[in-house]
Design an enzyme around this catalytic site. Sequence first.
Site, short mmCIF file in Angstrom:
data_model
loop_
_atom_site.label_atom_id
_atom_site.label_comp_id
_atom_site.label_asym_id
_atom_site.label_seq_id
_atom_site.Cartn_x
_atom_site.Cartn_y
_atom_site.Cartn_z
CB SER A 131 20.71 7.00 7.33
OG SER A 131 21.91 6.50 7.88
CE1 TYR A 183 21.43 3.92 3.28
CE2 TYR A 183 22.95 4.73 4.94
CZ TYR A 183 21.70 4.25 4.59
OH TYR A 183 20.74 4.13 5.56
CE LYS A 201 20.78 -4.52 8.86
NZ LYS A 201 20.36 -3.29 8.14
#
Length: 321
Positions: free
Chosen positions: A117, A140, A179
């Site tokens: 990411s 994250y 999402k």
Amino acid sequence: MYIVTGGAGFIGANIVAGLNARGITDILVVDNLERAEKFLNIRDLQIADFMDKREFRHHLETEFFTNMPVQAIFHEGACSDTMEYNGRYMMDNNFTYSKLLLDHAIRRGIPFIYASSAATYGASKAFEEKPENEMPLNVYGYSKLLFDQLVRRYLDQVESTVVGLRYFNVYGPREHQHKGKMASQAYQLYAQIKDHGYCELFEGTGGYANGEQSRDFISVDDVVDFNLFLADSAEPIKGVINLGTGLSRSFNAVAQAVIDTLGTGEIRYKPMPEVLLDKYQNYTCADMTHARAVSGYDKPFLSVEDGVKRYVQWLEARAAE
């Protein structure tokens, strides 16, 4: 057999669709359907088998898959909620689980392409794949960075394809089912216009004018093509690389592309919440130099105008069904 973890999720389901478009249906989808609506992402797709991620992990730990011939593993499964603050859950899900799958792939020479990411860059203003640019702002991003670092330590010893893809802002079909607040700007702006006739962007921040904060927006169609290109390679491709378009476009541009496709709507601006002011990234742009060199991928990526138009047309077609 192809294995797609997170195969009922946004990018994973699109990879399954991309394989189906090639006539490939011998696919094991691994996911967690506790949020049952995710099944809608794959109900029109053809797969050979489905396995809950906990069962799949148990089989990895007990080497159940030892003799299964696998063409490639696309590891898209992760907790991708940047607002998740349970660090223990995040690290177990995104790091420990990924280590098991990486070990399985390396020992058997299976091409392993996984989702990293752009969150690994966090507070950085430079987006080149170098340690000095990696400063995640949340657990994250850290979970993704720690796994990237582990992969880098293995690369010299690996003889098969192992690639981590640092996704920038991906948008496109099959994200809208589940999402929520993590959906792309393209989808959120589309939904706002459909519901209210207008969409809202933030007023200017960090020296940027209203709605001129910008991101590297990439169509999921390009993401799928890049993934399949890596899996197809006859020669091993190895590295942790960016996957964006290499261009940064404003939120205004995305909103205007939605409006132009729908033929209706307007943009309004609202103040940014104070809680976001010191955490908000006003600009991201993938440096694709290293990624192009490592992968050999030389195709152009869709522009925001073309990619968002294609996506909005898909959403409209689905809404009409």
